[in-house]
Design a protein around this motif. Sequence first.
Motif, PDB file in Angstrom:
ATOM      1  N   LEU A 171       0.856  -1.183   0.000  1.00  0.00           N
ATOM      2  CA  LEU A 171       0.000   0.000   0.000  1.00  0.00           C
ATOM      3  C   LEU A 171       0.890   1.230   0.000  1.00  0.00           C
ATOM      4  O   LEU A 171       1.709   1.416   0.901  1.00  0.00           O
ATOM      5  CB  LEU A 171      -0.907   0.010   1.229  1.00  0.00           C
ATOM      6  N   SER A 173       0.951   5.264   0.166  1.00  0.00           N
ATOM      7  CA  SER A 173       0.074   6.324   0.655  1.00  0.00           C
ATOM      8  C   SER A 173       0.796   7.665   0.719  1.00  0.00           C
ATOM      9  O   SER A 173       2.032   7.710   0.820  1.00  0.00           O
ATOM     10  CB  SER A 173      -0.434   5.984   2.065  1.00  0.00           C
ATOM     11  N   THR A 177      -0.584  10.039   5.731  1.00  0.00           N
ATOM     12  CA  THR A 177      -1.630   9.053   5.990  1.00  0.00           C
ATOM     13  C   THR A 177      -1.266   8.228   7.223  1.00  0.00           C
ATOM     14  O   THR A 177      -0.193   7.626   7.270  1.00  0.00           O
ATOM     15  CB  THR A 177      -1.812   8.118   4.782  1.00  0.00           C
ATOM     16  N   LEU A 179      -1.552   5.127   9.262  1.00  0.00           N
ATOM     17  CA  LEU A 179      -1.916   3.711   9.195  1.00  0.00           C
ATOM     18  C   LEU A 179      -0.836   2.902   9.912  1.00  0.00           C
ATOM     19  O   LEU A 179       0.329   3.318   9.970  1.00  0.00           O
ATOM     20  CB  LEU A 179      -2.016   3.245   7.734  1.00  0.00           C
ATOM     21  N   LEU A 188      -8.486  -0.912   4.872  1.00  0.00           N
ATOM     22  CA  LEU A 188      -8.772  -0.405   3.533  1.00  0.00           C
ATOM     23  C   LEU A 188     -10.244  -0.052   3.352  1.00  0.00           C
ATOM     24  O   LEU A 188     -10.607   0.611   2.382  1.00  0.00           O
ATOM     25  CB  LEU A 188      -8.360  -1.436   2.471  1.00  0.00           C
ATOM     26  N   LEU A 191     -11.107   3.635   2.967  1.00  0.00           N
ATOM     27  CA  LEU A 191      -9.871   4.383   2.753  1.00  0.00           C
ATOM     28  C   LEU A 191      -9.875   5.021   1.359  1.00  0.00           C
ATOM     29  O   LEU A 191     -10.133   4.341   0.365  1.00  0.00           O
ATOM     30  CB  LEU A 191      -8.670   3.443   2.872  1.00  0.00           C
ATOM     31  N   MET A 193      -8.711   5.889  -2.094  1.00  0.00           N
ATOM     32  CA  MET A 193      -7.711   5.182  -2.887  1.00  0.00           C
ATOM     33  C   MET A 193      -7.687   5.650  -4.331  1.00  0.00           C
ATOM     34  O   MET A 193      -8.682   6.154  -4.861  1.00  0.00           O
ATOM     35  CB  MET A 193      -7.959   3.668  -2.843  1.00  0.00           C
ATOM     36  N   VAL A 233      -1.275   9.899  -5.719  1.00  0.00           N
ATOM     37  CA  VAL A 233      -0.649   9.723  -4.401  1.00  0.00           C
ATOM     38  C   VAL A 233       0.105  10.976  -4.005  1.00  0.00           C
ATOM     39  O   VAL A 233      -0.018  11.467  -2.873  1.00  0.00           O
ATOM     40  CB  VAL A 233       0.300   8.500  -4.409  1.00  0.00           C
ATOM     41  N   GLY A 238      -5.190   9.876  -2.474  1.00  0.00           N
ATOM     42  CA  GLY A 238      -5.481   8.585  -1.871  1.00  0.00           C
ATOM     43  C   GLY A 238      -4.298   7.641  -1.939  1.00  0.00           C
ATOM     44  O   GLY A 238      -3.204   8.012  -2.393  1.00  0.00           O
ATOM     45  N   SER A 239      -4.521   6.419  -1.475  1.00  0.00           N
ATOM     46  CA  SER A 239      -3.484   5.385  -1.463  1.00  0.00           C
ATOM     47  C   SER A 239      -3.598   4.496  -2.694  1.00  0.00           C
ATOM     48  O   SER A 239      -4.637   4.470  -3.363  1.00  0.00           O
ATOM     49  CB  SER A 239      -3.611   4.529  -0.197  1.00  0.00           C
ATOM     50  N   ALA A 255       6.579   9.016  -0.543  1.00  0.00           N
ATOM     51  CA  ALA A 255       5.327   8.388  -0.106  1.00  0.00           C
ATOM     52  C   ALA A 255       5.640   7.354   0.964  1.00  0.00           C
ATOM     53  O   ALA A 255       6.786   6.934   1.127  1.00  0.00           O
ATOM     54  CB  ALA A 255       4.605   7.746  -1.286  1.00  0.00           C
ATOM     55  N   SER A 256       4.598   6.951   1.693  1.00  0.00           N
ATOM     56  CA  SER A 256       4.744   5.898   2.696  1.00  0.00           C
ATOM     57  C   SER A 256       4.394   4.556   2.056  1.00  0.00           C
ATOM     58  O   SER A 256       3.328   4.426   1.448  1.00  0.00           O
ATOM     59  CB  SER A 256       3.819   6.162   3.890  1.00  0.00           C
TER      60      SER A 256
END
Length: 299
Positions: A171, A173, A177, A179, A188, A191, A193, A233, A238-239, A255-256
Motif C-alpha cells: 500500500l 500512501s 496518511t 496507518l 482499507l 480508505l 484510494m 498519491v 489517496g493510497s 510516499a509511505s
Amino acid sequence: MVRRVTLQQLRYLVAVANFGTMTAAAEALYVAQSALSRALKALEHELGAELFVREGRTVGLTAEGSRVVRLARTVLDTVTAIEDIGRPVGTVSEPTLTVATTSTLAIGHVARLVAAFAAEHPEAPIEVTRHDGREAVLAAVRAGTAAIGVADTPGPGDLRSHRLAETEVVLVSPPDTRLPEPVPWSALHGLPMVLPGRGSERRSQFEAMFAEMGVRPLARSEHNDRVNWVAGVLNGEGSLLWYRDVAEDVFGDSASIRSLDPPLWRGIMLVCREDCRERSARLFVDLARRGGVGEPHAD
C-alpha cells in the motif's frame, strides 16, 4: 527554420518510451542520466513541443510525444536498413524483438531485463510495447505482434510460460496518511484510494480482491494511466496498491510504503508461443530464466 534533430536524440527518446523512466533508459544506453535529460530537453526545444509528462520518477508521453516516438521508430528502422545495404548476408541486423508487458512491469522488472539483454546482446534490437492488463499481453503474443510477453501469473494453457519472479503488493500512501505497519486489510474499508478505471481488467481484479477481503475502499481517483496513479498519491488524493519494487523506485521517500497483513504476493511470468523460433527470443528467455526464482512464496 532548420531544425537540428539528431539520431542520438531519437534513440534516447525511444529508450525512455520503452523503459518508462530516465534512470532505466540511461542504464540501458550506458549514458549519464544528466546527459540523457539534457539531450531530450534540447529535442523538446528544437520541436517546440512538450514530449513528456513527468510525475515523480516516472515519465509518460504527451499526445505529441507519442506521435514523435512513432515517427522516431520509423526513422531509426530506416537508418538501420540503409546501414545494412552492402553488408554480407550473414551480417544483416536481426529483426527487432518485441516484448509485450503491462505499464507497471515495463518500468520495473521488464526494464531491468531489457537493460541486461541489451548489455549481453547489443547486436539484437529490442522494443517494449505496453498493454492494459494481463489478457492484452497474452493476446499480443498469441497474435504474433510480440514474441515475448511478461505479465502476472497464472500462465495460460496454450502458451509456454516460465516463472520469473515474485513480488510483494504493498500500500503506497501520501506521507501524512496514518496507518499501522503492516496494514490490516480491514483498514482499507472506506480508505480513499487511487484505483484503475472502471471496466478495465485491472479494476475487475481489484474489485474481486476487495470483495474476497470484505472491504470497500473509497475510489477517490480512477485512471488507467500509471502517471496519474503516481500523481494521485503525490497530490494526496489517496493510497495505491502497487508492486513494492516499482513503488520504491518511483516514489522513493515521497510516499509511505507499507506491507499488508496478511501479505499479498504476485508471481511474474514470461510467456511465448510454443512455435517461437526467433534467435533473439530464445536468448531473452534464457536470460530471463537465469534471473528467475524457484518455488513460489506462500501467501
